[in-house]
Enzyme design. Structure first.
Site, PDB file in Angstrom:
ATOM      1  CB  THR A  39     100.986 100.247 -20.184  1.00 46.77           C
ATOM      2  OG1 THR A  39     100.982 101.644 -20.467  1.00 46.77           O
ATOM      3  CG2 THR A  39     102.370  99.688 -20.487  1.00 46.77           C
ATOM      4  CG  HIS A  42      99.563  98.511 -25.678  1.00 39.38           C
ATOM      5  ND1 HIS A  42      98.888  99.547 -25.077  1.00 39.38           N
ATOM      6  CD2 HIS A  42      99.362  98.670 -27.013  1.00 39.38           C
ATOM      7  CE1 HIS A  42      98.314 100.299 -25.991  1.00 39.38           C
ATOM      8  NE2 HIS A  42      98.578  99.787 -27.173  1.00 39.38           N
TER       9      HIS A  42
END
Length: 337
Positions: A39, A42
């Site tokens: 994450t 990202h």
């Protein structure tokens, strides 16, 4: 205090910022180690819809409790932190499923997280570390909890065989946790030689799926003509989605643990023909997190997944290791000690 700041797509900075002023219901943790999650990658790429710069990322971390008003946990205790932020009022929360809250947030995404020397966290989210878990392993509880949750939530039965696609962090912890949960017949699939070698070092059989020919024929040959009871997708890429339904047996289970960044296609008729199920799992419950905090210290292989530990000043190097092919990096952490 020193902190790693996300300042926009592909932009990081290491800066001195004020220590958080702890708000009501929260406590202060002095961070020891913090890991880079998928994450975080990202967010770094500017692709996360909720993460807004400037932001202190990081939701996988360990440290020392600095506050003295946390019930049942003394100041100075080594801890890890359950990073989910749930509203407590929506239907999932009221039904006991706060981990999939309608407005679920996370430390390090929706507010500042653990990529700093200090972080404020909800008091009820603080979990003491076991004596056999180092601070480094304490920052690894979060990914381990993903695996614990996947197996507990979807009802893995000890003794069922399994194939795991992907030898990244999540694939590795799923495989290790399957072994803890009693899986004796397990094969992993990975195309990256360095990651495959690391999994073999942990005692797993690893195959390169691009060299096996027909995946369905291979899996049937390994399982008496049936296919696997459980197929775990820890890769999240189209070539794996193409073969999940070939690997699974009739009435078997496909569990998608990976977070797909792009839409994929699947040959659904094969699922219909086998009456298989395709299930998904997201993050973890508090109980899963507490169990993972106990499990990680009991098997030295969990720590082998942590391939790099860098000082916070080398933040850019840490992200470069995970965004560059061929580095052999699996789990990269920063240390703030």
């Amino acid at each position: 205090m020193q902190a790693i700041i996300y300042e926009g797509a592909n932009q990081l900075a290491v800066k001195d910022i004020p220590v958080p002023q702890v708000k009501e219901g929260y406590a202060l943790v002095k961070v020891s180690h913090a890991g880079i999650c998928g994450t975080d990658l990202h967010i770094y790429a500017g692709l996360h819809p909720r993460a807004k710069a400037p932001l202190v990322m990081g939701h996988e971390f360990s440290g020392t409790l600095e506050s003295d008003d946390v019930p049942g946990i003394a100041k100075g205790t080594r801890v890890t932190v359950y990073p989910l932020l749930s509203c407590g009022h929506c239907t999932p929360c009221r039904e006991g499923n706060s981990h999939v809250c309608n407005t679920l947030g996370l430390l390090g995404i929706d507010c500042d997280g653990g990529f700093a020397q200090y972080v404020q966290v909800p008091k009820e989210s603080i979990i003491p570390l076991a004596d056999n878990a180092s601070n480094k392993l304490g920052a690894f509880v979060e990914p381990a909890a993903v695996a614990v949750h996947a197996l507990r939530e979807r009802g893995y039965t000890p003794g069922d065989n399994a194939v795991v696609f992907g030898c990244g962090t999540i694939g590795m912890v799923v495989a290790l946790t399957l072994r803890v949960f009693g899986c004796q017949d397990l094969v992993m699939m990975e195309t990256d030689p360095a990651r495959a070698a690391l999994a073999r070092e942990m005692g797993f059989e690893v195959q390169d799926p691009t060299k096996l020919g027909d995946m369905g024929d291979y899996c049937k040959s390994r399982t008496g003509g049936d296919g696997y009871d459980w197929v775990f997708d820890c890769a999240g890429v189209q070539p794996v989605a193409d073969v999940l339904l070939d690997a699974v047996k009739v009435k078997g289970h496909i569990l998608v643990v990976a977070s797909y960044s792009k839409p994929v296609a699947m040959p659904y008729f094969k699922g219909m023909a086998k009456e298989t199920d395709i299930q998904f799992t997201r993050v973890y419950r508090l109980k899963d997190f507490a169990l993972a905090a106990q499990i990680v210290g009991a098997d030295p292989n969990y720590e082998k997944i942590i391939t790099h530990v860098l000082p916070a000043a080398e933040a850019q190097k840490g992200f470069d290791l995970l965004t560059t092919k061929g580095t052999g990096a699996v789990k990269v952490m920063f240390t703030f000690d």
